[in-house]
Design a protein around this motif. Structure first.
Motif, PDB file in Angstrom:
ATOM      1  N   GLU A   1       5.952   0.014  39.947  1.00 45.55           N
ATOM      2  CA  GLU A   1       7.053   1.245  39.689  1.00 45.55           C
ATOM      3  C   GLU A   1       8.112   0.834  38.940  1.00 45.55           C
ATOM      4  OE1 GLU A   1       9.372   4.634  42.128  1.00 45.55           O
ATOM      5  OE2 GLU A   1       8.134   3.214  43.296  1.00 45.55           O
ATOM      6  N   ALA A   2       8.794  -0.208  39.227  1.00 40.21           N
ATOM      7  CA  ALA A   2      10.143  -0.739  38.482  1.00 40.21           C
ATOM      8  C   ALA A   2       9.661  -0.947  36.978  1.00 40.21           C
ATOM      9  CB  ALA A   2      10.768  -1.879  39.161  1.00 40.21           C
ATOM     10  N   ALA A   3       8.447  -1.752  36.904  1.00 39.41           N
ATOM     11  CA  ALA A   3       8.029  -1.907  35.666  1.00 39.41           C
ATOM     12  C   ALA A   3       7.591  -0.790  34.451  1.00 39.41           C
ATOM     13  CB  ALA A   3       6.902  -3.139  35.765  1.00 39.41           C
ATOM     14  N   GLU A   4       7.011   0.152  35.160  1.00 40.56           N
ATOM     15  CA  GLU A   4       6.658   1.223  34.361  1.00 40.56           C
ATOM     16  C   GLU A   4       8.058   2.039  33.950  1.00 40.56           C
ATOM     17  OE1 GLU A   4       3.530   3.394  36.397  1.00 40.56           O
ATOM     18  OE2 GLU A   4       2.159   1.695  35.859  1.00 40.56           O
ATOM     19  N   ALA A   5       8.974   2.105  34.886  1.00 39.42           N
ATOM     20  CA  ALA A   5      10.165   2.716  34.597  1.00 39.42           C
ATOM     21  C   ALA A   5      10.788   1.986  33.482  1.00 39.42           C
ATOM     22  CB  ALA A   5      11.119   2.905  35.801  1.00 39.42           C
ATOM     23  N   ALA A   6      10.784   0.864  33.618  1.00 42.47           N
ATOM     24  CA  ALA A   6      11.431   0.034  32.397  1.00 42.47           C
ATOM     25  C   ALA A   6      10.706   0.174  31.106  1.00 42.47           C
ATOM     26  CB  ALA A   6      11.367  -1.508  32.873  1.00 42.47           C
ATOM     27  N   VAL A   7       9.395   0.205  30.680  1.00 41.25           N
ATOM     28  CA  VAL A   7       8.718   0.217  29.753  1.00 41.25           C
ATOM     29  C   VAL A   7       8.935   1.928  29.121  1.00 41.25           C
ATOM     30  CG1 VAL A   7       6.657   0.509  28.717  1.00 41.25           C
ATOM     31  CG2 VAL A   7       6.772  -1.422  30.473  1.00 41.25           C
TER      32      VAL A   7
END
Length: 287
Positions: A201-207
């Protein structure tokens, strides 16, 4: 299959479907565009008091999805019931077999039935559309076994039909990118944990933030993060600055290697290597 009817004619057909089954009705409501169209049509056909939107509060979905669900349900004036689900407590699900979604939907169906019994609902529906039936869908099989119906699929609504209907209805999420559960980012056979889900979830928000893209999947291959973005958004990674920032951020989240999938996003990419798939019939009509 393409349809020649105007969006308002498709909507009228959907509303007539709900008038035919009558209320009260329970809608499995994720906050996505498909279930939002189903929810809106039910409210228009039966009246908002006769409609119960049920949303799962689960680590399998980003918190932003729950906020979308609350926003749309409030806009439509329907009853909104948020239920806690515990998919990760089921070893059949957490071990992540190819039939993972079957066990998830079985549990959800049981909870939907509990709500339906409490409110006296005559039918439970979801937002599966006709194009969804062409892929690996063990979750659809579970819902079907439990008597959950899919009016969009039954009436032949394509993804394009759904988005046109949502726009006509003035739904704020009419162009919202599709969102599958976060467990779909983890290869079959690799254990699903809360920690992995939170990292994804954090990774997709960052991308999304760093690359300025809307459609994102970060597939978690252990030490490798494989990024899929919308095919028309891949050019966002032509920038060395963007690539460096994304790589740096995802490495901080624990991945050793960060890769961009050159094919871009496609639904069910983790299913591509499956030897056997649960594929419902492409054409579904119930009387």
């Amino acid at each position: 299959m393409a349809h020649s009817e105007a969006p308002d004619e498709k909507l009228a057909e959907l509303e007539e479907w709900f008038k035919g089954v009558g209320g009260p009705v329970v809608v499995a409501f994720s906050g996505g565009v498909d279930s939002s169209v189903v929810l809106a049509a039910a409210a228009r056909a039966l009246g908002p008091p006769q409609v119960y939107a049920v949303t799962a509060d689960s680590p399998l979905y980003p918190r932003s999805e729950l906020e979308w669900a609350k926003r749309v349900a409030e806009l439509l004036g329907v009853n909104h019931v948020v239920i806690a689900t515990s998919e990760l407590e089921d070893e059949n699900f957490a071990s992540n077999p190819p039939l993972r979604c079957y066990y998830c939907k079985k549990e959800l169906a049981r909870k939907l039935k509990e709500v339906a019994k409490r409110v006296g609902a005559r039918v439970i529906v979801d937002g599966t559309n006709s194009e969804d039936l062409g892929g690996h869908r063990p979750g659809y099989l579970a819902f079907s076994e439990e008597g959950v119906r899919s009016p969009l699929a039954e009436l032949g609504f394509t993804k394009a039909d759904v988005r046109r209907a949502a726009r006509l209805l003035g739904l704020p999420n009419w162009d919202k990118p599709s969102m599958a559960c976060l467990a779909s980012r983890i290869p079959y056979g690799q254990r699903i944990t809360v920690e992995r889900l939170k990292r994804i979830e954090a990774a997709e928000a960052a991308v999304r933030s760093l690359a300025g893209v809307r459609q994102v999947r970060v597939r978690d291959h252990g030490d490798i993060a494989r990024i899929e973005v919308g095919r028309d958004e891949r050019r966002a990674f032509f920038s060395e600055e963007v690539m460096d920032k994304v790589a740096r951020e995802l490495k901080l989240l624990g991945w050793k290697y960060v890769a961009l999938d050159l094919e871009g996003y496609r639904s069910g990419s983790m299913d591509e290597g499956l030897a056997e798939k649960v594929v419902p019939k492409a054409e579904l009509r119930r009387t």
